[in-house]
Write an enzyme that holds these catalytic residues in place. Structure first.
Site, PDB file in Angstrom:
ATOM      1  N   THR A  52      41.329 147.117 -23.878  1.00 39.71           N
ATOM      2  CA  THR A  52      42.786 147.304 -23.941  1.00 39.71           C
ATOM      3  C   THR A  52      43.131 147.848 -25.327  1.00 39.71           C
ATOM      4  O   THR A  52      43.740 147.150 -26.152  1.00 39.71           O
ATOM      5  CB  THR A  52      43.537 145.980 -23.686  1.00 39.71           C
ATOM      6  OG1 THR A  52      43.060 144.980 -24.605  1.00 39.71           O
ATOM      7  CG2 THR A  52      43.317 145.501 -22.262  1.00 39.71           C
ATOM      8  N   ALA A 107      39.438 135.680 -50.194  1.00 42.53           N
ATOM      9  CA  ALA A 107      40.086 136.928 -50.604  1.00 42.53           C
ATOM     10  C   ALA A 107      39.067 138.059 -50.553  1.00 42.53           C
ATOM     11  O   ALA A 107      37.913 137.886 -50.933  1.00 42.53           O
ATOM     12  CB  ALA A 107      40.649 136.785 -52.011  1.00 42.53           C
ATOM     13  N   CYS A 165      39.743 143.926 -32.795  1.00 43.35           N
ATOM     14  CA  CYS A 165      40.591 142.872 -32.224  1.00 43.35           C
ATOM     15  C   CYS A 165      41.803 142.526 -33.082  1.00 43.35           C
ATOM     16  O   CYS A 165      42.933 142.758 -32.664  1.00 43.35           O
ATOM     17  CB  CYS A 165      39.754 141.624 -31.959  1.00 43.35           C
ATOM     18  SG  CYS A 165      38.544 141.823 -30.641  1.00 43.35           S
ATOM     19  N   ARG A 204      35.329 150.085 -36.222  1.00 45.83           N
ATOM     20  CA  ARG A 204      36.718 150.291 -35.820  1.00 45.83           C
ATOM     21  C   ARG A 204      37.653 149.614 -36.822  1.00 45.83           C
ATOM     22  O   ARG A 204      37.514 148.449 -37.122  1.00 45.83           O
ATOM     23  CB  ARG A 204      36.961 149.719 -34.419  1.00 45.83           C
ATOM     24  CG  ARG A 204      36.278 150.492 -33.312  1.00 45.83           C
ATOM     25  CD  ARG A 204      36.457 149.804 -31.970  1.00 45.83           C
ATOM     26  NE  ARG A 204      35.793 148.503 -31.944  1.00 45.83           N
ATOM     27  CZ  ARG A 204      35.875 147.639 -30.931  1.00 45.83           C
ATOM     28  NH1 ARG A 204      36.633 147.928 -29.875  1.00 45.83           N
ATOM     29  NH2 ARG A 204      35.226 146.492 -30.984  1.00 45.83           N
TER      30      ARG A 204
END
Length: 445
Positions: free
Chosen positions: A88, A258, A266, A336
């Protein structure tokens, strides 16, 4: 009788789920429309990196429990329970999730099912999707067929996907009747036998659980990175700060590191899709804080690029920069929305000569941005470099010897973008170094 299961979509989630269901003893058939992917999987070859999964894939392709096809007719005939695991992704024209793959998968299943079946959604979808699909199934199902729909969200962590499938933290089912519940409990009986917590709820809650979890994790990461912006200005130790507040059981230490920010397929996508969905529901202010979470996250990339430029005299053109790691996290080949790759590309676009080494991510990164210089070792990437950036905390990089690395670089200057190296040790070896959350003055160092 052995349960017969199909898995629709054999990407990261689908391939993992299919192999793990076979490991539980079921007959599994995976479906995909990508012929090249099907060929690889049928040969026991995993087209992405995930520890432990190649062994399961080869084992069950060889055993005959797991096979693959591109035929919806075949999966409708050979399976009674169908898990939908298609992607999706974020739509190109908005922040909303693209539901076309889920809709197409469900429509194709319904068109081919003649008897009784259960469709189980595992894809991360906007709330209201399952209810809409349930109505669509009822309206389009063949006469005489009985098709139920349930939702069973996934909670996989890249690098730990097999463990998270076979020994999950919890199982969540969104159901509409007790028959669906009984079937899901039958599927997951070996996992439930391990005393795995079970949450039984409605469709809407099950859809919200995954995006709520990701929104919370993203918020926690951006929270500590926001304080890193403060300590970079006024001073202080961000790791000690995180340790101190992490002792509070209500807060916890996990996800309080950090760094250069979160990425992957996602968290960024899901928080944006959640904002888009609540806006559609007339609740645009409800998740407004997630926009700032997103912006804090993106500013971490800006910070590293700005810091690199400052260290190199505000003149990046012609400077040699070594980038260690381009995946969004270790033990994955996923680039990604990777902060590491984005930083490397920005430095290149500013004129720097950027050499990249990642143990698993070079190929995927090169597919997205081929102009970087991808090499096969940290030593080759660091050769005669003016600056080293550690951007993904692979074990190989955490174990680097400061003296050994120092022998190949032109300048012993390093930005530890994940705060994983022993700064005093490295500084004792003549390195000028800094990282997120640290006030840095090049003149002082």
């Amino acid at each position: 009788m052995t349960l017969r299961i199909s898995v629709i979509g054999t990407g990261y989630l689908g391939a993992t789920h299919a192999a793990c269901m076979a490991e539980l003893g079921y007959e599994v058939i995976g479906l995909d429309v990508n012929a090249e992917k099907l060929q690889a999987l049928s040969a026991g070859i995993l087209p992405f990196h995930e520890p432990g999964l190649p062994e399961l894939l080869r084992k069950h392709v060889a055993s005959g429990r797991l096979r693959f096809t591109d035929s919806y007719e075949e999966v409708a005939q050979r399976a009674d329970i169908h898990f939908v695991t298609v992607g999706t992704p974020q739509r190109a024209d908005s922040q909303s999730a693209d539901m076309s793959y889920v809709d197409a998968a469900v429509d194709s299943l319904v068109a081919n099912i003649s008897g009784e079946a259960l469709i189980v959604g595992k894809s991360t979808v906007p709330v209201g999707t399952a209810r809409r699909l349930s109505e669509r199934i009822e309206a389009t199902a063949k006469p005489g067929s009985k098709i139920s729909l349930a939702w069973n969200p996934e909670f996989l962590r890249e690098g730990f996907a097999v463990k998270d499938t076979l020994t999950p933290d919890r199982l969540v089912y969104g159901i509409q009747d007790d028959t669906c519940l009984a079937k899901l409990r039958e599927v997951y009986a070996p996992i439930l036998a391990l005393d795995t917590p079970e949450v039984v709820t409605d469709l809407e809650t099950s859809e919200l659980v995954k995006v709520a979890a990701n929104a919370f994790l993203a918020t926690k990461i951006s929270f500590i990175n926001a304080f890193a912006e403060v300590t970079e200005t006024v001073g202080g130790d961000i790791k000690t700060l995180a340790d101190a507040i992490g002792h509070d059981a209500r807060i916890g230490r996990k996800f309080l590191n950090a760094g250069v920010g979160f990425g992957g397929g996602c968290l960024p996508k899901d928080i944006r899709a959640l904002q888009a969905r609540v806006s559609e529901l007339g609740l645009s202010q409800t998740m407004g804080f997630l926009d700032e979470v997103d912006q804090i996250n993106l500013r971490r990339r800006d910070r590293v690029v700005s810091l690199a430029s400052s260290i190199l005299g505000n003149q990046l053109a012609g400077k040699r920069i070594c980038v260690l790691g381009v995946t969004f996290k270790p033990d994955s080949d996923d680039v990604r929305d990777s902060p590491a790759l984005d930083i490397a590309v920005r430095l290149y676009n500013s004129g720097a000569e950027v050499s990249v080494y990642d143990p698993e991510g070079n190929k995927n990164a090169a597919g997205r941005f081929p102009r970087l210089n991808y090499v096969e070792s940290w030593r080759e990437a660091a050769k005669e470099s003016d600056l080293v950036l550690l951007l993904t905390e692979w074990k190989e990089f955490r174990a680097l010897d400061p003296q050994e690395l120092g022998e190949v670089v032109s300048s012993r200057v390093l930005i530890d973008g994940r705060n994983v190296l022993d700064r005093p040790l490295w500084r004792d070896q003549g390195w000028v170094m800094t990282g997120p959350g640290e006030k840095f003055d090049l003149a002082e160092d």
